[in-house]
Design a protein around this motif. Sequence first.
Motif, PDB file in Angstrom:
ATOM      1  N   GLN A   1       0.840  -1.190   0.000  1.00  0.00           N
ATOM      2  CA  GLN A   1       0.000   0.000   0.000  1.00  0.00           C
ATOM      3  C   GLN A   1       0.880   1.246   0.000  1.00  0.00           C
ATOM      4  O   GLN A   1       1.967   1.259   0.583  1.00  0.00           O
ATOM      5  CB  GLN A   1      -0.908   0.041   1.230  1.00  0.00           C
ATOM      6  N   VAL A   2       0.382   2.287  -0.659  1.00  0.00           N
ATOM      7  CA  VAL A   2       0.975   3.611  -0.573  1.00  0.00           C
ATOM      8  C   VAL A   2      -0.117   4.539  -0.051  1.00  0.00           C
ATOM      9  O   VAL A   2      -1.161   4.695  -0.701  1.00  0.00           O
ATOM     10  CB  VAL A   2       1.509   4.095  -1.929  1.00  0.00           C
ATOM     11  N   VAL A   3       0.114   5.107   1.125  1.00  0.00           N
ATOM     12  CA  VAL A   3      -0.897   5.922   1.804  1.00  0.00           C
ATOM     13  C   VAL A   3      -0.492   7.387   1.736  1.00  0.00           C
ATOM     14  O   VAL A   3       0.667   7.745   2.008  1.00  0.00           O
ATOM     15  CB  VAL A   3      -1.049   5.484   3.282  1.00  0.00           C
ATOM     16  N   ALA A   4      -1.448   8.252   1.360  1.00  0.00           N
ATOM     17  CA  ALA A   4      -1.212   9.692   1.305  1.00  0.00           C
ATOM     18  C   ALA A   4      -1.378  10.300   2.685  1.00  0.00           C
ATOM     19  O   ALA A   4      -2.298   9.944   3.438  1.00  0.00           O
ATOM     20  CB  ALA A   4      -2.182  10.348   0.322  1.00  0.00           C
ATOM     21  N   ASN A   5      -0.492  11.245   3.027  1.00  0.00           N
ATOM     22  CA  ASN A   5      -0.537  11.926   4.324  1.00  0.00           C
ATOM     23  C   ASN A   5      -0.509  13.439   4.133  1.00  0.00           C
ATOM     24  O   ASN A   5       0.042  13.949   3.146  1.00  0.00           O
ATOM     25  CB  ASN A   5       0.671  11.547   5.195  1.00  0.00           C
ATOM     26  N   ILE A   6      -1.092  14.138   5.096  1.00  0.00           N
ATOM     27  CA  ILE A   6      -0.939  15.595   5.174  1.00  0.00           C
ATOM     28  C   ILE A   6      -0.539  15.955   6.600  1.00  0.00           C
ATOM     29  O   ILE A   6      -0.738  15.173   7.538  1.00  0.00           O
ATOM     30  CB  ILE A   6      -2.236  16.349   4.807  1.00  0.00           C
ATOM     31  N   THR A   7       0.057  17.120   6.736  1.00  0.00           N
ATOM     32  CA  THR A   7       0.359  17.657   8.067  1.00  0.00           C
ATOM     33  C   THR A   7      -0.645  18.760   8.363  1.00  0.00           C
ATOM     34  O   THR A   7      -0.736  19.744   7.607  1.00  0.00           O
ATOM     35  CB  THR A   7       1.789  18.202   8.130  1.00  0.00           C
ATOM     36  N   ALA A   8      -1.415  18.565   9.421  1.00  0.00           N
ATOM     37  CA  ALA A   8      -2.470  19.531   9.772  1.00  0.00           C
ATOM     38  C   ALA A   8      -2.550  19.653  11.289  1.00  0.00           C
ATOM     39  O   ALA A   8      -2.552  18.639  11.994  1.00  0.00           O
ATOM     40  CB  ALA A   8      -3.820  19.079   9.215  1.00  0.00           C
ATOM     41  N   GLY A   9      -2.631  20.884  11.772  1.00  0.00           N
ATOM     42  CA  GLY A   9      -2.751  21.091  13.218  1.00  0.00           C
ATOM     43  C   GLY A   9      -1.591  20.511  14.006  1.00  0.00           C
ATOM     44  O   GLY A   9      -1.769  20.036  15.129  1.00  0.00           O
ATOM     45  N   GLY A  10      -0.401  20.497  13.406  1.00  0.00           N
ATOM     46  CA  GLY A  10       0.770  19.980  14.091  1.00  0.00           C
ATOM     47  C   GLY A  10       0.853  18.471  14.146  1.00  0.00           C
ATOM     48  O   GLY A  10       1.701  17.920  14.852  1.00  0.00           O
ATOM     49  N   GLN A  11       0.001  17.780  13.423  1.00  0.00           N
ATOM     50  CA  GLN A  11       0.037  16.317  13.414  1.00  0.00           C
ATOM     51  C   GLN A  11      -0.065  15.806  11.978  1.00  0.00           C
ATOM     52  O   GLN A  11      -0.572  16.492  11.086  1.00  0.00           O
ATOM     53  CB  GLN A  11      -1.101  15.748  14.252  1.00  0.00           C
ATOM     54  N   THR A  12       0.449  14.599  11.767  1.00  0.00           N
ATOM     55  CA  THR A  12       0.367  13.970  10.454  1.00  0.00           C
ATOM     56  C   THR A  12      -0.896  13.127  10.379  1.00  0.00           C
ATOM     57  O   THR A  12      -1.138  12.280  11.240  1.00  0.00           O
ATOM     58  CB  THR A  12       1.593  13.082  10.195  1.00  0.00           C
ATOM     59  N   LEU A  13      -1.704  13.378   9.370  1.00  0.00           N
ATOM     60  CA  LEU A  13      -2.934  12.622   9.169  1.00  0.00           C
ATOM     61  C   LEU A  13      -2.754  11.693   7.969  1.00  0.00           C
ATOM     62  O   LEU A  13      -2.452  12.151   6.858  1.00  0.00           O
ATOM     63  CB  LEU A  13      -4.113  13.562   8.913  1.00  0.00           C
ATOM     64  N   SER A  14      -2.897  10.400   8.198  1.00  0.00           N
ATOM     65  CA  SER A  14      -2.879   9.436   7.107  1.00  0.00           C
ATOM     66  C   SER A  14      -4.267   9.381   6.500  1.00  0.00           C
ATOM     67  O   SER A  14      -5.248   9.083   7.196  1.00  0.00           O
ATOM     68  CB  SER A  14      -2.455   8.055   7.621  1.00  0.00           C
ATOM     69  N   LEU A  15      -4.374   9.661   5.216  1.00  0.00           N
ATOM     70  CA  LEU A  15      -5.667   9.821   4.563  1.00  0.00           C
ATOM     71  C   LEU A  15      -6.177   8.489   4.006  1.00  0.00           C
ATOM     72  O   LEU A  15      -6.869   7.744   4.666  1.00  0.00           O
ATOM     73  CB  LEU A  15      -5.570  10.874   3.463  1.00  0.00           C
TER      74      LEU A  15
END
Length: 314
Positions: free
Chosen positions: A275-289
């Motif tokens: 799997q390749v999972v997309a992430n963003i950094t939001a509110g000082g934390q990394t969110l795996s989408l």
Amino acid sequence: MIGTLILHETRPEEALMPIRRSAVVLGTLGILSVVLGLLLKFVLVPVLTKLPGSTDLGITYSGTGTLLNSQALQSGDTKHVIASNVPITVGRRLKVTSTHGDTAIVSDNLTIHAGTQALPSNHTYALDRTSLKGTTASKGTTVEPSKGALSSTFPIGPKAGNAYHFYDSTTRNIVPLRYAGHDKIRGRSLNVYTVAATGPVKDPGLLKMLPPALPKKLFAGLASLLPADVRAKATPATLAALPDPVPFTYTGITHITADVDRQTGVPINEHINEQVVANITAGGQTLSLIPVLALDFQITPASEPFPVTFRRFA
């Protein structure tokens, strides 16, 4: 992109012909077995434990995939951004492109076929021709950093235990190759090995196929695709604070199970899940989408090396 161990087969037919003729003379299966055992021990193993410079081997896998539809993503067609459970085939070619003493330069190229799409994944390694572990390439040759680890094939007579490491081309990490016990399929004794690798995606070819960022208005349209726990963290205030465009990072997760013939080193079966999972950094934390690429496949029946025979690399 796919860090898997491809099978190899060995069958010196010209060496087996004298055995067939002597079977008539000897007249017993027991004596024939002894002769065959001596041949394998004293003739085949010394010759074939060194990777031939003529190696050129193909194998096919099949399974299902979840794929990112880049055109739908860019157009804002969120209903068709992710194509799930798509039948796929994976064609693989392992070829020695040159040899330098005890070192072989090996191309390990895969192409994932999904519908009309063809996704290439090409890799180059320097392998020790006996241990088949990654080694140092000659000056001027660019290879992946697999030194000390298996990447493409098992050696003849693989060891039972945790002595090996595996190079994961997606993350470019070297991880343990775990021994998970032994098994038997169709009379062949097998060692079972497993791989688990997780980390940031570092494969340049794969990163070129993944969007580095997305306009904020398009990202907002993806909210309905996110898992409930991610949506709970992606509050309106959190999303409003995101930059425009929204940058992505990617995590690669690979799991492999290989049933490997104890004598020949041939993987009788391989099951690969990546799997390749997309992430963003939001509110000082990394969110795996969400997974933007998910592959689940194994060796096709036509590629299974049965009956297990001894054949030189093609």
